[in-house]
Design a protein around this motif. Structure first.
Motif, PDB file in Angstrom:
ATOM      1  N   VAL A 142       0.830  -1.285  -0.080  1.00  0.00           N
ATOM      2  CA  VAL A 142       0.018  -0.002   0.093  1.00  0.00           C
ATOM      3  C   VAL A 142       0.913   1.117   0.013  1.00  0.00           C
ATOM      4  O   VAL A 142       0.762   2.017  -0.799  1.00  0.00           O
ATOM      5  N   ILE A 143       1.908   1.382   0.977  1.00  0.00           N
ATOM      6  CA  ILE A 143       2.614   2.564   0.941  1.00  0.00           C
ATOM      7  C   ILE A 143       3.348   2.622  -0.272  1.00  0.00           C
ATOM      8  O   ILE A 143       3.452   3.976  -0.732  1.00  0.00           O
ATOM      9  N   VAL A 144       3.951   1.864  -0.971  1.00  0.00           N
ATOM     10  CA  VAL A 144       4.605   1.943  -2.324  1.00  0.00           C
ATOM     11  C   VAL A 144       3.694   2.249  -3.345  1.00  0.00           C
ATOM     12  O   VAL A 144       4.115   3.038  -4.227  1.00  0.00           O
ATOM     13  N   SER A 145       2.614   1.751  -3.497  1.00  0.00           N
ATOM     14  CA  SER A 145       1.539   2.121  -4.279  1.00  0.00           C
ATOM     15  C   SER A 145       0.974   3.590  -4.355  1.00  0.00           C
ATOM     16  O   SER A 145       0.958   4.106  -5.231  1.00  0.00           O
ATOM     17  N   LEU A 146       0.995   3.869  -2.907  1.00  0.00           N
ATOM     18  CA  LEU A 146       0.654   5.213  -2.844  1.00  0.00           C
ATOM     19  C   LEU A 146       1.622   6.178  -3.300  1.00  0.00           C
ATOM     20  O   LEU A 146       1.376   7.323  -3.960  1.00  0.00           O
ATOM     21  N   LEU A 147       2.945   6.023  -2.883  1.00  0.00           N
ATOM     22  CA  LEU A 147       3.933   6.715  -3.612  1.00  0.00           C
ATOM     23  C   LEU A 147       3.894   6.747  -5.191  1.00  0.00           C
ATOM     24  O   LEU A 147       4.368   7.687  -5.662  1.00  0.00           O
ATOM     25  N   MET A 148       3.655   5.603  -5.762  1.00  0.00           N
ATOM     26  CA  MET A 148       3.460   5.430  -7.199  1.00  0.00           C
ATOM     27  C   MET A 148       2.434   6.013  -7.789  1.00  0.00           C
ATOM     28  O   MET A 148       2.231   5.884  -8.981  1.00  0.00           O
ATOM     29  N   ARG A 149       1.069   6.358  -6.924  1.00  0.00           N
ATOM     30  CA  ARG A 149      -0.130   6.669  -7.468  1.00  0.00           C
ATOM     31  C   ARG A 149      -0.568   5.554  -8.149  1.00  0.00           C
ATOM     32  O   ARG A 149      -1.167   5.802  -9.379  1.00  0.00           O
ATOM     33  N   LYS A 150      -0.439   4.365  -7.674  1.00  0.00           N
ATOM     34  CA  LYS A 150      -1.277   3.486  -8.495  1.00  0.00           C
ATOM     35  C   LYS A 150      -2.020   2.574  -7.382  1.00  0.00           C
ATOM     36  O   LYS A 150      -1.978   2.781  -6.064  1.00  0.00           O
ATOM     37  N   THR A 151      -3.237   1.696  -7.890  1.00  0.00           N
ATOM     38  CA  THR A 151      -3.957   0.965  -7.134  1.00  0.00           C
ATOM     39  C   THR A 151      -2.848  -0.178  -6.388  1.00  0.00           C
ATOM     40  O   THR A 151      -2.403  -1.009  -7.480  1.00  0.00           O
ATOM     41  N   PRO A 152      -3.179  -0.225  -5.241  1.00  0.00           N
ATOM     42  CA  PRO A 152      -2.532  -1.491  -4.599  1.00  0.00           C
ATOM     43  C   PRO A 152      -3.015  -2.758  -5.124  1.00  0.00           C
ATOM     44  O   PRO A 152      -4.391  -2.833  -5.209  1.00  0.00           O
ATOM     45  N   SER A 153      -2.138  -3.915  -4.880  1.00  0.00           N
ATOM     46  CA  SER A 153      -2.523  -5.184  -5.413  1.00  0.00           C
ATOM     47  C   SER A 153      -2.734  -6.041  -4.049  1.00  0.00           C
ATOM     48  O   SER A 153      -1.882  -6.528  -3.675  1.00  0.00           O
ATOM     49  N   LEU A 154      -3.994  -6.009  -3.445  1.00  0.00           N
ATOM     50  CA  LEU A 154      -4.324  -6.635  -2.370  1.00  0.00           C
ATOM     51  C   LEU A 154      -5.326  -7.812  -2.543  1.00  0.00           C
ATOM     52  O   LEU A 154      -6.004  -7.936  -3.476  1.00  0.00           O
ATOM     53  N   PRO A 155      -5.159  -9.057  -1.926  1.00  0.00           N
ATOM     54  CA  PRO A 155      -5.956 -10.205  -2.299  1.00  0.00           C
ATOM     55  C   PRO A 155      -7.592  -9.775  -2.166  1.00  0.00           C
ATOM     56  O   PRO A 155      -8.228  -9.193  -1.023  1.00  0.00           O
ATOM     57  N   GLU A 156      -8.353 -10.008  -2.838  1.00  0.00           N
ATOM     58  CA  GLU A 156      -9.864  -9.769  -2.940  1.00  0.00           C
ATOM     59  C   GLU A 156     -10.523 -11.323  -3.114  1.00  0.00           C
ATOM     60  O   GLU A 156     -11.712 -11.261  -3.058  1.00  0.00           O
ATOM     61  N   TYR A 157      -9.890 -12.343  -3.298  1.00  0.00           N
ATOM     62  CA  TYR A 157     -10.209 -13.503  -3.470  1.00  0.00           C
ATOM     63  C   TYR A 157     -10.326 -14.413  -1.928  1.00  0.00           C
ATOM     64  O   TYR A 157      -9.783 -14.003  -1.050  1.00  0.00           O
ATOM     65  N   PRO A 158     -11.034 -15.563  -1.961  1.00  0.00           N
ATOM     66  CA  PRO A 158     -11.259 -16.428  -0.614  1.00  0.00           C
ATOM     67  C   PRO A 158     -10.130 -17.023  -0.279  1.00  0.00           C
ATOM     68  O   PRO A 158      -9.123 -17.401  -1.098  1.00  0.00           O
ATOM     69  N   LEU A 159     -10.108 -17.262   1.212  1.00  0.00           N
ATOM     70  CA  LEU A 159      -8.631 -17.929   1.616  1.00  0.00           C
ATOM     71  C   LEU A 159      -8.898 -19.458   0.921  1.00  0.00           C
ATOM     72  O   LEU A 159      -7.405 -19.809   1.062  1.00  0.00           O
ATOM     73  N   CYS A 160      -9.649 -20.185   0.429  1.00  0.00           N
ATOM     74  CA  CYS A 160      -9.846 -21.200  -0.094  1.00  0.00           C
ATOM     75  C   CYS A 160      -8.476 -21.206  -0.951  1.00  0.00           C
ATOM     76  O   CYS A 160      -7.923 -22.373  -1.202  1.00  0.00           O
TER      77      CYS A 160
END
Length: 248
Positions: A142-160
């Motif tokens: 998130v910090i790097v993405s905010l510095l680069m002004r891009k959308t961070p890549s965080l998991p949106e899929y299920p734990l399975c």
């Protein structure tokens, strides 16, 4: 980029992720203006990003979070307390006065809101980092993405999916209560990797099929703990909240 790290009703666990990535933060153009747990000199005027841990549980906190919103270009909530009310929001489903008097010998001196709510109930939030506690790699992303002004890549899929990638046998099939099919990934499937059920630290995915999983729990013989799991780490998440409002 000027940042601040703020604590509300919480255990401080998610703030510790900043210490875990401190060596990498030193290589980034980041100035920490406010972080009571990490430094003795703090200032808070205008900042670029406010990282907020903890739920809003008192009138003073309600006013403070609004001030933080006004002075911050972006607000990022970190952890289940800030995102979903946290463990302390279990009280939201109980009689507030009874809870208060059972905890404090002189409840008349306590100034508390009846409900412990997520930060997003009071202000606009730009981004959530899920977890109890959060994953340090998610914080760095998130910090790097905010510095680069891009959308961070965080998991949106299920734990399975994390269990599948690791080759874990399904603990739900093996007779352990597991919320993996409706919970966001991000922890690395730590508990199922050790043959332990998942209790949903990272909160629900979008549009989770809660009814179907509850039916499976009942079939497995541990349906009685399903609601207790929902009203734990992420008790006042909006998805869970709607489920209980619909039930009542």
């Amino acid at each position: 980029m000027k940042i601040g790290v703020f604590k509300f009703a919480s255990c401080d666990g998610c703030q510790l992720a900043f210490f875990d990535i401190s060596d990498r933060l030193l290589t980034l153009p980041v100035e920490i203006e406010y972080f009571l747990e990490a430094q003795s000199e703090n200032s808070f005027d205008q900042i670029d990003v406010a990282f907020v841990e903890g739920s809003i549980s008192t009138p003073e906190e309600e006013e403070r979070i609004k001030e933080i919103r006004e002075k911050s270009e972006k607000v990022v909530t970190i952890g289940a307390c800030a995102d979903s009310g946290g463990i302390q929001s279990i009280r939201n489903f109980m009689n507030f006065n009874e809870v208060l008097s059972s905890v404090y010998p002189s409840p008349e001196y306590i100034k508390s809101l009846e409900k412990s709510k997520p930060v997003s109930d009071y202000i606009d939030v730009d981004l959530e980092i899920r977890g109890c506690p959060i994953n340090k790699e998610h914080l760095y992303e998130v910090i790097v993405s905010l510095l680069m002004r891009k959308t961070p890549s965080l998991p949106e899929y299920p734990l399975c999916l994390e269990c599948k990638r690791k080759g874990n046998p399904c603990v739900l099939i093996l007779g352990k209560p597991c919320m993996g099919s409706i919970i966001k990934a991000g922890c690395g499937a730590i508990c199922p990797s050790f043959n332990t059920g998942c209790y949903g630290c990272f909160g629900p995915v979008d549009n989770p099929n809660i009814d179907s999983l509850q039916d499976i729990f009942r079939e497995k013989g541990f349906g009685d703990i399903f609601e207790r799991i929902l009203t734990s780490f992420n008790a006042y998440n909006k998805v869970y909240r709607e489920k209980y409002e619909e039930k009542s």
